[in-house]
Design a protein around this motif. Structure first.
Motif: not given
Length: 99
Positions: A1-24
């Motif tokens: 399973m892939k997950r995408t890590i989003v760094t925002y304001g110095g904190t890491q968040y995740t989005i499960a089952n989505e690749d970077t292209e989809t999030v972007r």
């Protein structure tokens, strides 16, 4: 399973089952018609807590795909993960005031 890590304001968040292209693409589409958008993410390790991030064109956001440990690329060489040696400055001579 892939997950995408989003760094925002110095904190890491995740989005499960989505690749970077989809999030972007989702961020691009959200900002195309509005001055800002809310991005739904997960916060925390283990039991993730849902969170919303306010994203605007001026918001610095990093999007990274995290891969499973057992997933391998065709270029799975360890060497590509190593950083080149940084040049170290020559020793600095101390003057009488520095000792």
């Amino acid at each position: 399973m892939k997950r995408t890590i989003v760094t925002y304001g110095g904190t890491q968040y995740t989005i499960a089952n989505e690749d970077t292209e989809t999030v972007r693409a989702r961020i691009d589409e959200g900002l195309r018609s509005q001055p800002f958008m809310w991005l739904q993410v997960n916060y925390g390790d283990g039991r993730a807590t849902p969170a919303l991030l306010l994203v605007s064109p001026a918001t610095p956001v990093a999007i990274v795909t995290e891969r499973d440990v057992d997933e391998q690329d065709e270029d799975s060489s360890v060497a590509r993960y190593l950083l080149p040696d940084q040049q170290r400055p020559a020793s600095v001579e101390l003057g009488p005031a520095d000792s």
